[in-house]
Design a protein around this motif. Structure first.
Motif, PDB file in Angstrom:
ATOM      1  N   GLY A 140       1.118   8.788  -0.586  1.00  0.00           N
ATOM      2  CA  GLY A 140       2.034   7.854  -1.238  1.00  0.00           C
ATOM      3  C   GLY A 140       1.772   6.405  -0.920  1.00  0.00           C
ATOM      4  N   ILE A 141       0.765   6.136  -0.078  1.00  0.00           N
ATOM      5  CA  ILE A 141       0.452   4.754   0.292  1.00  0.00           C
ATOM      6  C   ILE A 141      -1.046   4.506   0.373  1.00  0.00           C
ATOM      7  CG2 ILE A 141       0.449   5.124   2.796  1.00  0.00           C
ATOM      8  CD1 ILE A 141       1.997   2.480   3.077  1.00  0.00           C
ATOM      9  N   GLY A 142      -1.825   5.595   0.469  1.00  0.00           N
ATOM     10  CA  GLY A 142      -3.258   5.463   0.727  1.00  0.00           C
ATOM     11  C   GLY A 142      -4.050   4.802  -0.385  1.00  0.00           C
ATOM     12  N   HIS A 175      -5.480   8.687  20.536  1.00  0.00           N
ATOM     13  CA  HIS A 175      -6.152   7.450  20.179  1.00  0.00           C
ATOM     14  C   HIS A 175      -6.414   7.449  18.674  1.00  0.00           C
ATOM     15  CE1 HIS A 175      -6.970   5.946  24.215  1.00  0.00           C
ATOM     16  NE2 HIS A 175      -7.275   7.182  24.566  1.00  0.00           N
ATOM     17  N   ILE A 176      -6.315   6.302  18.045  1.00  0.00           N
ATOM     18  CA  ILE A 176      -6.558   6.209  16.609  1.00  0.00           C
ATOM     19  C   ILE A 176      -7.440   4.995  16.318  1.00  0.00           C
ATOM     20  CG2 ILE A 176      -4.475   7.404  15.844  1.00  0.00           C
ATOM     21  CD1 ILE A 176      -3.129   4.713  15.464  1.00  0.00           C
ATOM     22  N   SER A 177      -8.056   5.020  15.146  1.00  0.00           N
ATOM     23  CA  SER A 177      -8.907   3.901  14.723  1.00  0.00           C
ATOM     24  C   SER A 177      -8.045   2.703  14.347  1.00  0.00           C
ATOM     25  CB  SER A 177      -9.744   4.318  13.526  1.00  0.00           C
ATOM     26  OG  SER A 177      -8.910   4.561  12.395  1.00  0.00           O
ATOM     27  N   GLU A 178      -8.681   1.556  14.270  1.00  0.00           N
ATOM     28  CA  GLU A 178      -7.967   0.341  13.875  1.00  0.00           C
ATOM     29  C   GLU A 178      -7.386   0.492  12.472  1.00  0.00           C
ATOM     30  OE1 GLU A 178      -8.737  -4.493  13.304  1.00  0.00           O
ATOM     31  OE2 GLU A 178     -10.354  -3.170  13.978  1.00  0.00           O
ATOM     32  N   THR A 179      -8.163   1.110  11.567  1.00  0.00           N
ATOM     33  CA  THR A 179      -7.671   1.300  10.203  1.00  0.00           C
ATOM     34  C   THR A 179      -6.459   2.212  10.179  1.00  0.00           C
ATOM     35  OG1 THR A 179      -9.831   0.932   9.193  1.00  0.00           O
ATOM     36  CG2 THR A 179      -8.242   2.209   7.920  1.00  0.00           C
ATOM     37  N   MET A 180      -6.502   3.333  10.892  1.00  0.00           N
ATOM     38  CA  MET A 180      -5.355   4.228  10.940  1.00  0.00           C
ATOM     39  C   MET A 180      -4.137   3.525  11.529  1.00  0.00           C
ATOM     40  SD  MET A 180      -3.939   7.100  10.230  1.00  0.00           S
ATOM     41  CE  MET A 180      -5.211   8.329   9.874  1.00  0.00           C
ATOM     42  N   TYR A 181      -4.349   2.728  12.543  1.00  0.00           N
ATOM     43  CA  TYR A 181      -3.253   1.959  13.127  1.00  0.00           C
ATOM     44  C   TYR A 181      -2.599   1.074  12.065  1.00  0.00           C
ATOM     45  CZ  TYR A 181      -0.777  -1.428  16.071  1.00  0.00           C
ATOM     46  OH  TYR A 181       0.181  -2.235  16.638  1.00  0.00           O
ATOM     47  N   ASN A 182      -3.428   0.360  11.296  1.00  0.00           N
ATOM     48  CA  ASN A 182      -2.891  -0.528  10.265  1.00  0.00           C
ATOM     49  C   ASN A 182      -2.137   0.249   9.187  1.00  0.00           C
ATOM     50  OD1 ASN A 182      -3.986  -2.783  11.527  1.00  0.00           O
ATOM     51  ND2 ASN A 182      -5.902  -2.678  10.367  1.00  0.00           N
ATOM     52  N   VAL A 183      -2.691   1.382   8.770  1.00  0.00           N
ATOM     53  CA  VAL A 183      -2.038   2.186   7.735  1.00  0.00           C
ATOM     54  C   VAL A 183      -0.705   2.735   8.230  1.00  0.00           C
ATOM     55  CG1 VAL A 183      -2.212   4.266   6.318  1.00  0.00           C
ATOM     56  CG2 VAL A 183      -4.219   2.812   6.636  1.00  0.00           C
ATOM     57  N   LEU A 184      -0.685   3.243   9.455  1.00  0.00           N
ATOM     58  CA  LEU A 184       0.553   3.817   9.986  1.00  0.00           C
ATOM     59  C   LEU A 184       1.623   2.745  10.196  1.00  0.00           C
ATOM     60  CD1 LEU A 184      -0.739   6.439  12.590  1.00  0.00           C
ATOM     61  CD2 LEU A 184      -0.034   6.799  10.213  1.00  0.00           C
ATOM     62  N   LYS A 185       1.213   1.548  10.608  1.00  0.00           N
ATOM     63  CA  LYS A 185       2.181   0.472  10.768  1.00  0.00           C
ATOM     64  C   LYS A 185       2.775   0.067   9.417  1.00  0.00           C
ATOM     65  CE  LYS A 185       2.600  -0.425  15.147  1.00  0.00           C
ATOM     66  NZ  LYS A 185       3.926  -0.297  15.823  1.00  0.00           N
ATOM     67  N   LYS A 186       1.952   0.017   8.379  1.00  0.00           N
ATOM     68  CA  LYS A 186       2.462  -0.275   7.035  1.00  0.00           C
ATOM     69  C   LYS A 186       3.379   0.852   6.563  1.00  0.00           C
ATOM     70  CE  LYS A 186      -1.258  -3.259   5.303  1.00  0.00           C
ATOM     71  NZ  LYS A 186      -0.403  -4.412   4.922  1.00  0.00           N
ATOM     72  N   THR A 187       2.988   2.084   6.850  1.00  0.00           N
ATOM     73  CA  THR A 187       3.806   3.233   6.472  1.00  0.00           C
ATOM     74  C   THR A 187       5.175   3.164   7.131  1.00  0.00           C
ATOM     75  OG1 THR A 187       1.846   4.634   6.176  1.00  0.00           O
ATOM     76  CG2 THR A 187       3.940   5.759   6.544  1.00  0.00           C
ATOM     77  N   GLU A 188       5.180   2.871   8.408  1.00  0.00           N
ATOM     78  CA  GLU A 188       6.429   2.770   9.159  1.00  0.00           C
ATOM     79  C   GLU A 188       7.304   1.645   8.612  1.00  0.00           C
ATOM     80  OE1 GLU A 188       7.034   3.603  13.800  1.00  0.00           O
ATOM     81  OE2 GLU A 188       5.964   1.740  13.376  1.00  0.00           O
ATOM     82  N   LYS A 189       6.681   0.523   8.274  1.00  0.00           N
ATOM     83  CA  LYS A 189       7.423  -0.617   7.742  1.00  0.00           C
ATOM     84  C   LYS A 189       8.056  -0.284   6.401  1.00  0.00           C
ATOM     85  CE  LYS A 189       6.869  -5.475   6.387  1.00  0.00           C
ATOM     86  NZ  LYS A 189       5.901  -6.604   6.243  1.00  0.00           N
ATOM     87  N   LEU A 236       9.460   8.152  12.569  1.00  0.00           N
ATOM     88  CA  LEU A 236       8.218   8.694  12.028  1.00  0.00           C
ATOM     89  C   LEU A 236       7.223   9.014  13.142  1.00  0.00           C
ATOM     90  CD1 LEU A 236       7.325   6.516   8.900  1.00  0.00           C
ATOM     91  CD2 LEU A 236       8.411   8.769   8.968  1.00  0.00           C
ATOM     92  N   PHE A 237       7.022   8.040  14.035  1.00  0.00           N
ATOM     93  CA  PHE A 237       6.026   8.174  15.107  1.00  0.00           C
ATOM     94  C   PHE A 237       6.596   7.584  16.387  1.00  0.00           C
ATOM     95  CE2 PHE A 237       3.972   6.223  11.266  1.00  0.00           C
ATOM     96  CZ  PHE A 237       3.595   7.410  10.647  1.00  0.00           C
ATOM     97  N   ASP A 238       5.891   7.819  17.469  1.00  0.00           N
ATOM     98  CA  ASP A 238       6.147   7.115  18.723  1.00  0.00           C
ATOM     99  C   ASP A 238       4.862   6.384  19.093  1.00  0.00           C
ATOM    100  OD1 ASP A 238       7.468   6.166  20.883  1.00  0.00           O
ATOM    101  OD2 ASP A 238       7.540   8.063  21.984  1.00  0.00           O
TER     102      ASP A 238
END
Length: 312
Positions: free
Chosen positions: A133-135, A63-77, A114-116
């Protein structure tokens, strides 16, 4: 005018808000608090951060926080948009080269997804990642949103400087443009290579260079801009790239990816305006940015579709 300077994310944050009226001290307290919150989520240097937890629980659904979700989605993009030139999994390669603070097992690679993801938002990491590199770009964008939500009507303009990842908006209180300096990457000093004049719509400006975050190992000098294909620091002639975009995330990722593109010529990147400086002391600047440069070590001369500047 109100300024704020504080330490966060292993760098110095600086904010300047030029306002028509006094800005509440509580707002600046909120800025610092929100930066701290984001660092606690994204920092790989903190034992108790959310990212540290994920990096230590590889190949498990988390499980991850909403912020982590947003950051990881941007990272993946951004990883997909740069065709892998921007890859947060290079942490393992930094570790092998002796970069302080990497501290990961050396068996991971930059291959595959990167992730699943699960439909409920859970994520699974396959390798440790570094959001460095994105934070800072994500944080600058977030702080910009806070400023515009809570006090934009009171401002003539503002600057956010997150350790070189900047957002510039509007004008100074007297109506003049902002002057933004680009550090000299050749002499690794506090001297400037150029000064930019920026005003009007919000502009993100990020600079990456090979002279910062360097270390010595076995009589060799390394830097942190890792090519995911060679697994080594970028070894071309470019020493500094400054990128321009609507968001700081775009500009921050783009500047790093341009280094890798210079070495891996077949990588396609979305175009954004940029300024680059190479080891021969030549400056290459996109046409649409040339009019913003008000001072350099030397004068411009035009060559093809780009402007070039050569240091004296």
């Amino acid at each position: 005018m109100k300024t704020l300077t504080y330490l966060a994310m292993n760098t110095t944050f600086e904010l300047r808000l030029d306002s028509k009226h006094e800005i509440s001290t509580d707002f600046f307290t909120k800025i610092i608090s929100e930066t701290e919150r984001l660092e606690q989520i994204m920092s790989r240097f903190r034992e108790t951060s959310e990212l540290t937890y994920l990096n230590r629980n590889l190949n498990h659904w988390n499980h991850i926080s909403e912020t982590m979700y947003n950051v990881l989605k941007k990272t993946e993009k951004k990883w997909a948009e740069t065709n892998g030139a921007f890859d947060p999994r290079v942490l393992a390669y930094l570790d092998r080269l002796g970069y302080s603070g990497a501290e990961v097992a050396p068996a991971f690679s930059c291959e595959g997804a990167l992730f699943d993801w699960k439909a409920d938002g859970k994520v699974k990491f396959f390798a440790p990642i570094d959001l460095g590199g994105i934070g800072k770009g994500y944080t600058a964008d977030y702080l910009s949103t806070l400023i515009e939500q809570e006090c934009k009507d009171e401002l003539t303009g503002y600057i956010i400087n997150a350790g070189g990842d900047m957002i510039v908006c509007g004008t100074q209180a007297d109506g003049s443009a902002w002057n933004v300096g680009v550090e000299d990457p050749i002499h690794a000093s506090n001297d400037l290579a150029m000064v930019l004049s920026i005003s009007g719509e919000k502009t993100a400006i990020c600079t990456s260079s090979t002279w910062k975050r360097r270390w010595e190992r076995e009589d060799r000098t390394f830097h942190h801009l890792i090519n995911p294909w060679t697994k080594l620091p970028y070894q071309g002639n470019v020493v500094s790239v400054t990128g321009f975009a609507e968001s700081c995330v775009d500009a921050e990722v783009y500047t790093k990816a341009l280094f890798i593109q210079d070495e891996q010529k077949d990588i396609h990147l979305p175009y954004l305006p940029y300024i680059s400086i190479n080891a021969k002391k030549e400056i290459v600047c996109s046409n649409e940015i040339a009019s913003n440069i008000i001072w350099t070590f030397s004068d411009f001369h035009r060559e093809g579709n780009m402007f070039h500047v050569v240091y004296d």
